[in-house]
Design an enzyme around this catalytic site. Sequence first.
Site, PDB file in Angstrom:
ATOM      1  N   HIS A 359     -35.812  -4.858  -5.132  1.00 27.40           N
ATOM      2  CA  HIS A 359     -35.987  -5.584  -3.871  1.00 27.40           C
ATOM      3  C   HIS A 359     -35.113  -5.096  -2.733  1.00 27.40           C
ATOM      4  O   HIS A 359     -35.085  -5.730  -1.669  1.00 27.40           O
ATOM      5  CB  HIS A 359     -35.689  -7.077  -4.056  1.00 27.40           C
ATOM      6  N   LYS A 547     -34.775 -16.948   8.553  1.00 32.83           N
ATOM      7  CA  LYS A 547     -34.517 -16.112   7.382  1.00 32.83           C
ATOM      8  C   LYS A 547     -33.004 -16.075   7.186  1.00 32.83           C
ATOM      9  O   LYS A 547     -32.266 -16.582   8.032  1.00 32.83           O
ATOM     10  CB  LYS A 547     -35.044 -14.697   7.592  1.00 32.83           C
ATOM     11  N   ARG A 548     -32.532 -15.488   6.076  1.00 29.21           N
ATOM     12  CA  ARG A 548     -31.104 -15.316   5.905  1.00 29.21           C
ATOM     13  C   ARG A 548     -30.516 -14.524   7.072  1.00 29.21           C
ATOM     14  O   ARG A 548     -31.196 -13.687   7.677  1.00 29.21           O
ATOM     15  CB  ARG A 548     -30.826 -14.573   4.592  1.00 29.21           C
ATOM     16  N   LYS A 553     -31.167  -7.644   9.685  1.00 24.00           N
ATOM     17  CA  LYS A 553     -32.298  -8.466  10.138  1.00 24.00           C
ATOM     18  C   LYS A 553     -32.230  -8.698  11.649  1.00 24.00           C
ATOM     19  O   LYS A 553     -33.182  -9.169  12.265  1.00 24.00           O
ATOM     20  CB  LYS A 553     -32.336  -9.796   9.395  1.00 24.00           C
ATOM     21  N   THR A 655     -41.137 -11.855   3.634  1.00 20.57           N
ATOM     22  CA  THR A 655     -42.256 -12.712   3.262  1.00 20.57           C
ATOM     23  C   THR A 655     -42.482 -13.798   4.310  1.00 20.57           C
ATOM     24  O   THR A 655     -43.586 -14.339   4.412  1.00 20.57           O
ATOM     25  CB  THR A 655     -42.035 -13.362   1.871  1.00 20.57           C
ATOM     26  N   LYS A 659     -45.942 -15.640   5.849  1.00 18.23           N
ATOM     27  CA  LYS A 659     -46.141 -17.087   5.992  1.00 18.23           C
ATOM     28  C   LYS A 659     -46.473 -17.431   7.441  1.00 18.23           C
ATOM     29  O   LYS A 659     -47.355 -18.255   7.721  1.00 18.23           O
ATOM     30  CB  LYS A 659     -44.874 -17.842   5.543  1.00 18.23           C
TER      31      LYS A 659
END
Length: 808
Positions: A359, A547-548, A553, A655, A659
């Site tokens: 991952h 998200k985290r 990110k 992900t 969504k």
Amino acid sequence: MTTIFQDKEQFIDEYRLVVKAFTGKSFEEAGATDRYQALARLIAGHARDIASESFTESSRKHKKRVYYFSIEFLIGRLLDNYLLNFGIRDLVAEALADMGADLDELCELEPDPALGNGGLGRLAACFLDSMAHEGIAGYGNGMRYRYGLFKQEIVNGRQHEVADEWLSGGYPWEVRRQDRAVRIGFGGHVVTREKNGRQVYSVEGASEVLAVPYDIPVVGFGGKTVNKLRVWSAEPAEEHFDLETFNHGDYARADADRANAEAISAILYPNDQGEHGRLLRLKQEYLFVAAGISSLLRTYREEYGSDWAHLSDRVAIHTNDTHPAMCGPELMRVLLDEEGLEWDEAWEIVTKTVSFTNHTILPEALERWPIDTFSRLLPRIYQIIEEINRRWAESFDTAAEGWQEHFRNTAILWDGEVRMANLSVICSHSINGVAKLHTEILESTVLRDFYALTPKKFNNKTNGISPRRFLAEANPGYASLISSAIGTGWLDDASELERLLPFKQDAAFLEKVGATKLENKARLARYVKRETGLVIDPASIFDVQVKRFHAYKRQLLNVFKVIDLYQRLTTDPNTTIEPTTFIFSGKAASSYTFAKEVIRLINSVADVVNKDPRVNELIKVCFIPNFRVSNAQLIYPAAEISEQISTAGKEASGTSNMKLMMNGALTLGTLDGANIEIVDLAGRENEGIFGLTKPEVQELKDKGNYLAWDLLNDDPERLGRVVGSLTDGTFSKLSGGFESIRNEVMINNDPDLVLLDFHSYVDAFEKLNHDWANRTLWNRRALHNTAMSGWFSSDRTIREYRDEIWGA
Ligand code: BZD
């Protein structure tokens, strides 16, 4: 669809009985919590009945059993989901209404088990959902942490972590299976004996703990298959309560064994990119692996005796990332030491049974353990790993050119460490990445030496999400609009969402698409008001990044955009923008200082912007505390813009991008992870794509001449002003300035290329933002995204795993 209640009356009768049996009270006397607990127990009971039928059926048909080993399962609340999957949501809601109760209120009382950090854990939960839906005999194997991921509170803009005692009120879905408890040994030393001319190994002097399983039913949509998630709790192997010590007043020491054993399953490690070197973490990894292997072999033995040669025909063991990497060595240990197989025989069985998903490609996240720690805690497992490594070394043709480098990159033991990724690869017959680009990067960089040796072992399985949980359950308004147009077949087969395409030309339908979005935004606005006191306007665009928190990110890039807009709106009268609410949510690992500072920056910017009457009708910044599955289900349906802005090449898949797409948001993103597949499916014209691509990032790194200062000097008006505001007091009123963020960008030379992508990002945002003015066009693109999102159903992903990896 199997149905567990014939009608409302039957449900009410059964429910009343359970309330009475469970609480000793009548339904009317019982409080809301008791009513919830009883309802969950009633549904769980039916689920378990079907689970036992599913199990018997699998035995009868000799179905291959898939064991999904994951140290995290982020399952979310179950009541609403299981009512939906059993097809009785309306029946139960109406029955409760008849009884004077409200289903939604009861659902809200369910704790949200936070047994995972983020994407990896939630993926495991979606896979359980899809395995049950596809009728696969698929079982989760994981850890039952007493404390889930911390609860996040925001105080003066800062993240504070509070223990999550999710079990304190009791968890009605689980059943403790004391009869299936397993003893697990740590430490000790290996002894060798000869038996019938053969070396036999065992461990002496180990200290043991008891792994006790708790089973949670997994109800597949349609209610035909119910599988199980088995999570393990650590307890003392023997009661060693020291009465004398207790009587001397030393209560803690009297019960020290219990405390030491229970520590193993006390907490979920809150670091989503690895946590190395902690003994307790290694104990967790071995505990759930050894207990899980023991438990699946017991089932196998009951069905097939000691026919080990056919294990891989009946059983697949899938390892979710490297945390269960010891599955290979542990299975070897049992086959060699307990079942008396020869090495070669055992090895063939193991490698045909085990498979592995990676991952991450962040090198710092690849799991490694000091040999010292490892071999002391798990001496026999270590010995087996040494032998695997020795045989691996021997398999190289030392006459071939460059073999040393291949060996160095693929060895399990190197530089005093156990490299878990290499262990996982060597023990597995299949290795997959989680999106097209990610698998390519694995093959060409991280695992390239393995790929060169055995390219056929590598394959891609692009992630997916459950359309039941993340569309039907999270977004009931949109779901029923969709069903009114194309029927309900999409719940079973999400590719049917494509049948929405003709409705792109139906103006009235598009208006309804917009209307459901507006309702969802109003619902989220109410939640935000309740949780934070902030008022946000459902009529503004909801731009969402949830998200985290992680440097790669790039939540920082997003807040830089907000700062830039704020500065332009207050100084440049030509700046125009559609009213926008910038929504952020997510947790940072407790030890991750930079990520926590970005959270503080967002809240500090919010504090200034939201109070400034010059702009606060146009832009608002909203940080939603304590992101988790339950509030995620409120956020995704309300989003119009989906922020997926990682540095290209860093996000394995993502992900939340899927969504949000399924819920009709347009992606504002880089060509990274599964964003690439989103664009392939929905067309670039329906998203907002910007920024450097992976090859461009690579080229820049290779050249090595990127200088953050150059960008700043070239653009004092915008970038310069944004970076300046970090330390000039603009945002420091709440809790101080942001020197460390400035240093990361300027002194550490902007490792995540925030400055480099800044302009193309802001431009892409503004383009999307202005597109919103034409609501018909916008809703058309939103509907297009939903229509093309069916491929991202985890049912599709799971069918690929089934057909191409597990052969189940
Ligand atoms: O896994 C994530 C990746 O970062 C995402 O790109 C991807 O979509 C998902 C699912 O494949 N990784 C994680 O979530 N990782 C963890 O949570 C984690 C947890 C413990 C230890 C190491 C990583």
